[in-house]
Design an enzyme around this catalytic site. Structure first.
Site, PDB file in Angstrom:
ATOM      1  N   ASN A 185      -3.470  20.477   2.790  1.00  0.00           N
ATOM      2  CA  ASN A 185      -4.486  19.530   3.232  1.00  0.00           C
ATOM      3  C   ASN A 185      -4.275  19.142   4.696  1.00  0.00           C
ATOM      4  O   ASN A 185      -5.206  19.227   5.519  1.00  0.00           O
ATOM      5  CB  ASN A 185      -4.440  18.289   2.322  1.00  0.00           C
ATOM      6  N   LYS A 241       5.406   2.090  -2.834  1.00  0.00           N
ATOM      7  CA  LYS A 241       5.416   3.498  -3.261  1.00  0.00           C
ATOM      8  C   LYS A 241       5.774   3.537  -4.735  1.00  0.00           C
ATOM      9  O   LYS A 241       6.504   2.670  -5.226  1.00  0.00           O
ATOM     10  CB  LYS A 241       6.472   4.283  -2.468  1.00  0.00           C
ATOM     11  N   THR A 257      -5.905  12.698   7.387  1.00  0.00           N
ATOM     12  CA  THR A 257      -4.546  12.800   7.937  1.00  0.00           C
ATOM     13  C   THR A 257      -4.499  13.865   9.040  1.00  0.00           C
ATOM     14  O   THR A 257      -3.967  13.612  10.131  1.00  0.00           O
ATOM     15  CB  THR A 257      -3.530  13.100   6.814  1.00  0.00           C
ATOM     16  N   LYS A 287       0.863  -1.198   0.000  1.00  0.00           N
ATOM     17  CA  LYS A 287       0.000   0.000   0.000  1.00  0.00           C
ATOM     18  C   LYS A 287       0.885   1.228   0.000  1.00  0.00           C
ATOM     19  O   LYS A 287       1.791   1.340   0.827  1.00  0.00           O
ATOM     20  CB  LYS A 287      -0.867   0.002   1.271  1.00  0.00           C
ATOM     21  N   SER A 291      -7.444   5.253   3.687  1.00  0.00           N
ATOM     22  CA  SER A 291      -7.250   4.556   2.404  1.00  0.00           C
ATOM     23  C   SER A 291      -7.595   3.072   2.566  1.00  0.00           C
ATOM     24  O   SER A 291      -8.223   2.458   1.701  1.00  0.00           O
ATOM     25  CB  SER A 291      -5.798   4.661   1.940  1.00  0.00           C
ATOM     26  N   LYS A 295       4.729   2.114   8.662  1.00  0.00           N
ATOM     27  CA  LYS A 295       3.512   2.846   9.039  1.00  0.00           C
ATOM     28  C   LYS A 295       2.289   1.923   9.097  1.00  0.00           C
ATOM     29  O   LYS A 295       1.492   2.003  10.034  1.00  0.00           O
ATOM     30  CB  LYS A 295       3.272   3.981   8.030  1.00  0.00           C
TER      31      LYS A 295
END
Ligand code: NAD
Length: 423
Positions: free
Chosen positions: A223, A107, A191, A71, A363, A95
């Protein structure tokens, strides 16, 4: 050649090795943990609007799948390198393990300055990348999401290409889609809100006998910074300063807090936060002042929130930091030397792998909803986010107390233990 990606990779690998060795794990297990399972490099030629063609390079690093499918986001940036993508994939594995969600780390990136492409060129490049990725990703394998300079529209283009190649609908193959296109409610705020959930968990433990209302300075008003500010005000804290790339403002001393929605409205109108003050009281700062990004970090506040860039707290300014708590909302905003110095001064740092995990958690919730074909309300999503963030915080906090560790070392220990036990 200066290669910050290589430095980032070495620093992530060194930290995992040091922590893993201290925990007594075999060299072979640690080697496995610092090595990416797969790294793809793709040639991505596109036809430009002016009739010429141009070649771009895209990468996808799949670091660890021992706890679930890879992810991680896809970034479009002119400085992206294979090593940077690998480093970020490694940190995603940490994470997702800290958050204890059933996913691994990945990534991706394309070495491109997207601002130099027209919309049709960008769409072509996104679809070319998705066509290459289509054979190595999927809802059970690897689930990309937006990252630097990518957004829900780019996710939509990529998903369309992926679904066309496979001849079926598979909305859970990408996350970070718009709500209209199968995204989750709450992803935009996740977030920033998640960071405040972590802060509240910390305050409950640091000051168990009183309702703590903090003064907070936030660097970065995108954001993450905006939604952190909004949620912090809702908890009764006072936002005394915010900044963006052009500088910032500190508020009127007697005001409860900067008026965050008004600051945003003003930033939109003026193009920058520092422009707001110049506009004369538009954002409730008539007795406040303009402040530089550097000075914001050194304000005498209770809580400092770096929510913009990496390495902003470093050897040069670490001795001037006055906050007692730092919430790392950006990825890697504090250098290793500065982290060790600040920890030795009893400054509590909520590390990025925990503080900004709200994004990957929602997510994950988008992926769960996409797989089931059921859409939850904003409240359902937020309740689940709160639950997962609070539990992760408790796990890391309890480990840090048990082993007398700072929160970052504790987070890495918990994550490494979860990853190695899944091997
Ligand atoms: P964004 O692009 O929306 O906002 C970035 C903000 O930082 C902008 O306000 C910009 O003006 C400001 N900025 C840029 N340069 C600056 C400088 N020199 N000094 C002060 N401010 C500066 O990005 P974002 O999504 O808010 O992400 C911010 C950070 O959080 C990044 O490190 C990102 O990797 C990390 N992060 C984001 C998410 C997410 O879900 N968006 C998840 C995890 C981590």
């Amino acid at each position: 050649m200066n290669n910050p990606g290589k430095e980032m990779l070495e620093s992530a690998q060194n930290l995992i090795r040091t922590v893993g060795e201290k925990m007594g794990y075999d060299k072979s297990k640690i080697d496995q943990l610092i090595t990416a399972e797969m790294i793809y490099e793709f040639a991505l030629p596109i036809d430009k609007d002016d009739g010429t063609s141009e070649m771009f390079i895209g990468f996808r690093a799949q670091h660890s799948s021992v706890r679930g499918p890879y992810k991680g986001g896809i970034r479009f940036h002119q400085d992206t390198t294979r090593e940077e993508v690998q480093a970020l994939a490694t940190l995603m594995s940490i994470k997702t393990a800290v958050a204890n969600i059933p996913m691994g780390g990945g990534k991706g990136g394309i070495r491109v300055n997207p601002k130099e492409l027209s919309e049709s060129e960008l769409k072509q490049l996104s679809k070319k990348f998705a066509a290459k990725l289509a054979h190595v990703i999927g809802q059970d394998i690897d689930i990309p999401a937006p990252d630097v300079n990518t957004n829900p529209t780019i996710m939509k283009w990529m998903l369309e290409e992926y679904e066309q190649i496979h001849g079926k609908k598979e909305p859970a193959a990408f996350t970070g889609k718009s709500v209209l296109n199968g995204g989750s409610l709450g992803r935009t705020e996740a977030t920033g809100y998640g960071g405040v959930i972590a802060l509240q968990e910390l305050l409950k433990r640091m000051y168990p006998d009183k309702q703590s209302k903090m003064t907070i300075a936030i660097q970065g008003f995108g954001n993450v910074g905006y939604y952190f500010a909004e949620a912090a005000v809702a908890e009764g804290h006072k936002i005394v300063a915010v900044s963006d790339s052009k500088g910032g403002i500190t508020g009127n001393e007697s005001a409860d807090s900067l008026d965050i929605p008004l600051v945003l409205e003003c930033k939109k109108k003026q193009g920058s936060i520092s422009g707001c003050y110049c506009a004369g009281g538009v954002c409730d700062t008539s007795k406040g002042k303009i402040i530089s990004n550097g000075d914001l970090l050194e304000l005498p506040v209770d809580v400092l929130v770096p929510a913009a860039l990496e390495n902003v707290i470093n050897e040069k300014n670490m001795k001037n930091i006055k906050a007692k708590i730092i919430v790392e909302m950006a990825n890697g905003p504090i250098t290793e030397t500065a982290r060790q110095y600040l920890s030795s001064k009893d400054i509590v740092i909520i590390p990025d792998v925990l503080a900004n995990a709200g994004g990957v958690i929602v997510s994950y919730l988008e992926w769960v909803q996409g797989r089931q074909g059921i859409w939850w309300s904003q409240k359902d999503v937020m309740d689940r986010l709160t639950d997962i963030m609070s539990t992760s915080f408790a796990d890391i906090w309890n480990h840090s107390k048990k082993e007398s560790l700072d929160l970052k070392t504790a987070a890495f220990e918990v994550a490494i233990q979860r990853l190695i036990s899944a091997m």
